[in-house]
Design a protein around this motif. Structure first.
Motif, PDB file in Angstrom:
ATOM      1  N   UNK A   9      53.366  37.523  31.109  1.00 55.87           N
ATOM      2  CA  UNK A   9      52.930  36.852  32.333  1.00 55.87           C
ATOM      3  C   UNK A   9      51.612  37.420  32.823  1.00 55.87           C
ATOM      4  N   UNK A  10      51.497  38.751  32.845  1.00 55.71           N
ATOM      5  CA  UNK A  10      50.267  39.383  33.306  1.00 55.71           C
ATOM      6  C   UNK A  10      49.094  39.049  32.397  1.00 55.71           C
ATOM      7  N   UNK A  11      49.377  38.940  31.106  1.00 62.92           N
ATOM      8  CA  UNK A  11      48.308  38.614  30.164  1.00 62.92           C
ATOM      9  C   UNK A  11      47.795  37.191  30.403  1.00 62.92           C
ATOM     10  N   UNK A  12      48.708  36.263  30.639  1.00 62.81           N
ATOM     11  CA  UNK A  12      48.312  34.877  30.886  1.00 62.81           C
ATOM     12  C   UNK A  12      47.551  34.753  32.196  1.00 62.81           C
ATOM     13  N   UNK A  13      48.058  35.410  33.260  1.00 65.11           N
ATOM     14  CA  UNK A  13      47.372  35.348  34.547  1.00 65.11           C
ATOM     15  C   UNK A  13      45.994  36.000  34.471  1.00 65.11           C
ATOM     16  N   UNK A  14      45.887  37.047  33.669  1.00 67.07           N
ATOM     17  CA  UNK A  14      44.590  37.691  33.485  1.00 67.07           C
ATOM     18  C   UNK A  14      43.581  36.742  32.859  1.00 67.07           C
ATOM     19  N   UNK A  15      44.025  35.969  31.888  1.00 66.16           N
ATOM     20  CA  UNK A  15      43.130  34.995  31.251  1.00 66.16           C
ATOM     21  C   UNK A  15      42.698  33.924  32.236  1.00 66.16           C
ATOM     22  N   UNK A  16      43.638  33.491  33.091  1.00 72.43           N
ATOM     23  CA  UNK A  16      43.297  32.485  34.097  1.00 72.43           C
ATOM     24  C   UNK A  16      42.255  33.034  35.064  1.00 72.43           C
ATOM     25  N   UNK A  17      42.466  34.272  35.512  1.00 78.17           N
ATOM     26  CA  UNK A  17      41.505  34.882  36.442  1.00 78.17           C
ATOM     27  C   UNK A  17      40.124  35.002  35.802  1.00 78.17           C
TER      28      UNK A  17
END
Length: 224
Positions: A9-17
């Motif tokens: 989840x953190x990896x995906x949100x990081x990519x979005x940011x």
């Protein structure tokens, strides 16, 4: 949430940011940037006409439509199970007990531990619905207690779905979305499960029940 799920989840949100890092702050957010001036309803209909449109479109999608009042519902459901030859029926935890009062078919409760193989041995399932869309002939389930888990309406081959009319009927998809909780899982059903092969031969029962029977339960408001 497990550490692996949290990491993903953190990896995906990081990519979005990172993808949004160069977006100017003055740029309008998505919900305001996209114009939503489409029609909310096609044409003008009375409540009764909207219910009739739902029935017509359900039948057009090969669902079998029945009409009754509240008092007649247990008898209708019992008759449908009897005609099907059902020996067992999946039952959501919040289904009204009175709906099955006229049948002695074995009830199979919706349990988390049940496997797909176990559900495949169940003959029928009876549920309520969240909302029904007249213009598309669509029934929407949202996993509420009277509808149960999504899988109990996907594995058994025969689904009886009860729709209260007119209170659960809306004209259009936008109106249906306003009634649904976006945090709940939703299943949109337009007729029995069907698909076509490369030669366009229709095959039913591939992704869900082969037979969908919809019972429209008329309330006092339906006659206004």
């Amino acid at each position: 949430m497990s550490s692996r799920e949290r990491s993903s989840r953190e990896r995906i949100l990081g990519r979005v940011r990172r993808a949004l890092a160069d977006v100017p702050r003055e740029e309008a957010p998505y919900e305001r940037a996209v114009e939503r001036d489409y029609l909310r309803e096609h044409g003008t209909r009375t409540v009764a006409e909207t219910v009739e449109l739902l029935a017509e479109n359900l039948a057009d999608y090969r669902a079998v439509v029945h009409r009754c009042d509240e008092d007649g519902l247990p008898s209708v459901i019992a008759g449908l199970l009897r005609e099907r030859g059902a020996a067992s029926v999946a039952v959501p935890p919040g289904l009204e007990e009175a709906w099955l009062a006229d049948t002695d078919v074995t009830r199979v409760p919706d349990r988390a531990e049940d496997t797909a193989a176990a559900l495949d041995r169940v003959d029928s399932v009876v549920t309520a619905c969240a909302v029904a869309v007249a213009e598309t002939g669509t029934i929407v389930l949202d996993g509420s207690p009277d509808q149960g888990r999504r899988r109990i309406t996907l594995v058994p081959d025969h689904h009886i779905c009860v729709v209260r009319v007119p209170e659960q009927v809306v004209a259009s998809v936008p109106q249906a979305l306003e009634r649904l909780d976006p945090l709940r899982p939703s299943t949109w059903i337009s007729g029995p499960s069907a698909t076509s092969d490369i030669e366009l031969d229709r095959v039913e029962g591939v992704h869900g029940p082969r037979t969908l029977e919809v019972v429209l339960v008329d309330g006092a408001a339906a006659s206004r």
